[in-house]
Design an enzyme around this catalytic site. Structure first.
Site, PDB file in Angstrom:
ATOM      1  N   ASP A   1     -16.627 -31.226 -34.294  1.00 13.53           N
ATOM      2  CA  ASP A   1     -17.284 -30.904 -35.566  1.00 13.53           C
ATOM      3  C   ASP A   1     -18.544 -31.740 -35.760  1.00 13.53           C
ATOM      4  OD1 ASP A   1     -15.598 -28.887 -36.390  1.00 13.53           O
ATOM      5  OD2 ASP A   1     -14.252 -30.237 -37.473  1.00 13.53           O
TER       6      ASP A   1
ATOM      7  N   ARG B   1      -6.591 -27.867 -29.675  1.00 13.79           N
ATOM      8  CA  ARG B   1      -5.268 -28.373 -30.040  1.00 13.79           C
ATOM      9  C   ARG B   1      -4.669 -27.478 -31.111  1.00 13.79           C
ATOM     10  NH1 ARG B   1      -5.076 -34.687 -31.102  1.00 13.79           N
ATOM     11  NH2 ARG B   1      -6.057 -34.062 -33.049  1.00 13.79           N
TER      12      ARG B   1
ATOM     13  N   THR C   1       1.236 -28.131 -33.649  1.00 12.33           N
ATOM     14  CA  THR C   1       1.971 -28.927 -32.643  1.00 12.33           C
ATOM     15  C   THR C   1       1.086 -29.952 -31.932  1.00 12.33           C
ATOM     16  OG1 THR C   1       1.409 -27.384 -30.881  1.00 12.33           O
ATOM     17  CG2 THR C   1       3.405 -26.905 -32.151  1.00 12.33           C
TER      18      THR C   1
ATOM     19  N   ASP D   1     -13.648 -35.949 -36.086  1.00 12.75           N
ATOM     20  CA  ASP D   1     -13.530 -34.821 -35.162  1.00 12.75           C
ATOM     21  C   ASP D   1     -14.821 -34.708 -34.360  1.00 12.75           C
ATOM     22  OD1 ASP D   1     -13.766 -32.076 -34.133  1.00 12.75           O
ATOM     23  OD2 ASP D   1     -11.885 -31.750 -35.211  1.00 12.75           O
TER      24      ASP D   1
HETATM   25  C1  PRP Z   1     -10.473 -32.562 -29.459  1.00 12.71           C
HETATM   26  C2  PRP Z   1     -11.146 -33.390 -28.381  1.00 12.71           C
HETATM   27  C3  PRP Z   1     -10.174 -33.275 -27.240  1.00 12.71           C
HETATM   28  C4  PRP Z   1      -8.848 -33.239 -27.951  1.00 12.71           C
HETATM   29  C5  PRP Z   1      -8.227 -34.597 -27.847  1.00 12.71           C
HETATM   30  O1  PRP Z   1     -10.681 -31.235 -29.262  1.00 12.71           O
HETATM   31  O2  PRP Z   1     -12.425 -32.962 -28.064  1.00 12.71           O
HETATM   32  O3  PRP Z   1     -10.353 -32.126 -26.446  1.00 12.71           O
HETATM   33  O4  PRP Z   1      -9.113 -32.927 -29.316  1.00 12.71           O
HETATM   34  O5  PRP Z   1      -6.962 -34.594 -28.369  1.00 12.71           O
HETATM   35  P1  PRP Z   1      -5.656 -34.755 -27.489  1.00 12.71           P
HETATM   36  O6  PRP Z   1      -5.882 -35.931 -26.596  1.00 12.71           O
HETATM   37  O7  PRP Z   1      -4.597 -35.005 -28.532  1.00 12.71           O
HETATM   38  O8  PRP Z   1      -5.431 -33.491 -26.736  1.00 12.71           O
HETATM   39  P2  PRP Z   1     -10.223 -30.105 -30.301  1.00 12.71           P
HETATM   40  O9  PRP Z   1      -8.887 -29.578 -29.920  1.00 12.71           O
HETATM   41  O10 PRP Z   1     -10.380 -30.631 -31.697  1.00 12.71           O
HETATM   42  O11 PRP Z   1     -11.244 -28.927 -30.007  1.00 12.71           O
HETATM   43  P3  PRP Z   1     -12.853 -28.894 -30.176  1.00 12.71           P
HETATM   44  O12 PRP Z   1     -13.432 -29.737 -29.063  1.00 12.71           O
HETATM   45  O13 PRP Z   1     -13.143 -27.449 -30.014  1.00 12.71           O
HETATM   46  O14 PRP Z   1     -13.207 -29.419 -31.533  1.00 12.71           O
HETATM   47  N1  URA Z   2      -9.956 -35.037 -31.448  1.00 18.26           N
HETATM   48  C1  URA Z   2     -11.014 -35.510 -32.129  1.00 18.26           C
HETATM   49  O1  URA Z   2     -12.099 -34.903 -32.131  1.00 18.26           O
HETATM   50  N2  URA Z   2     -10.867 -36.664 -32.806  1.00 18.26           N
HETATM   51  C2  URA Z   2      -9.733 -37.360 -32.815  1.00 18.26           C
HETATM   52  O2  URA Z   2      -9.666 -38.415 -33.440  1.00 18.26           O
HETATM   53  C3  URA Z   2      -8.632 -36.826 -32.100  1.00 18.26           C
HETATM   54  C4  URA Z   2      -8.775 -35.672 -31.424  1.00 18.26           C
END
Ligand code: PRP
Ligand code: URA
Length: 209
Positions: free
Chosen positions: A203, A104, A108, A200
């Site tokens: 993480d 993400r 944005t 997260d």
């Molecule tokens: C997180 C999660 C989803 C996304 C959800 O990933 O694992 O993929 O956010 O959010 P959304 O519904 O608003 O799109 P992130 O972008 O943090 O990446 P990561 O898995 O690499 O930590």
């Molecule tokens: N992605 C995450 O990992 N946690 C949240 O709460 C939203 C998006």
């Protein structure tokens, strides 16, 4: 319009509360994400077709049921979706695995694609998209759009935790996709994190914060 399956089984609810606890460490968090994926997989595969086979038990010959051998693929959204892969493969060891990398944009919150590798015959497979979190729905919706572009026709989405906005977004963009999730929380904060949520997921699975 397909369905949202809220999987309120006590084992899933108990495990989800451990994930929510800020004091849960990386080892336990990772193990529980995987276990929850296994439990959710049990529900998400409820409609798999069966066929009859004749065989001999030690006592008698009979006609029994086995899986009809439908071709399946799972597609984790990197990174956090990776935490659900082993839990699914415990139940469906022959599933193929595609990967789609999305993050993400911190400004944005829009999904940005950075990696993709699919099984060559992905269009012929039923696909389960894996991501623990469905927040705004941007990442899941983009991944599903992408898979449809590859010709996939039967797609399910499996999450651990969702916000109402994410569910509404996926239902609007992809009304043909069933969603499997253990709980739906009240909403999103100003950074589009699920409230009360679990933080997260990427993480916490990989110990990067
Ligand atoms: C997180 C999660 C989803 C996304 C959800 O990933 O694992 O993929 O956010 O959010 P959304 O519904 O608003 O799109 P992130 O972008 O943090 O990446 P990561 O898995 O690499 O930590
Ligand atoms: N992605 C995450 O990992 N946690 C949240 O709460 C939203 C998006």
């Amino acid at each position: 319009m397909e369905k949202v399956h809220i999987l309120d089984h006590p084992l899933l609810q108990h495990k989800l509360s451990i994930l929510r606890d800020r004091n849960t460490g990386v080892k336990e968090f990772r193990e529980i994400v995987s276990e929850m994926a296994t439990l959710e997989c049990y529900e998400a595969t409820r409609d798999l077709p069966l066929k009859e086979v004749e065989l001999d038990t030690p006592v008698a010959r009979g006609t029994f049921k086995t899986l009809a051998g439908k071709k399946l693929a799972i597609v984790p959204i990197l990174r956090a979706g990776l935490g659900m892969v082993d839990g699914i493969l415990n139940l469906i060891p022959s599933a193929k695995v595609g990967h789609i990398g999305l993050y993400r944009d911190p400004e944005t919150n829009a999904p940005v694609e950075y990696y993709c590798k699919m099984p060559v015959d992905i269009a012929e497979r039923d696909v389960i998209v894996l991501d623990p979190m469905l927040a705004t729905g941007g990442s899941a919706s983009a991944a599903i759009t992408f898979l449809k572009g590859y010709g996939c026709k039967h797609i399910k989405l499996m999450n651990i935790l969702a916000a109402p906005k994410g569910i509404a977004q996926v239902q609007k963009d992809h009304p043909d996709v069933d969603i499997y999730v253990a709980a739906v929380d009240e909403g999103l904060d100003e950074h589009a994190y699920i409230i009360p949520g679990l933080g997260d997921a990427g993480d916490r699975i990989f110990g990067t914060k």
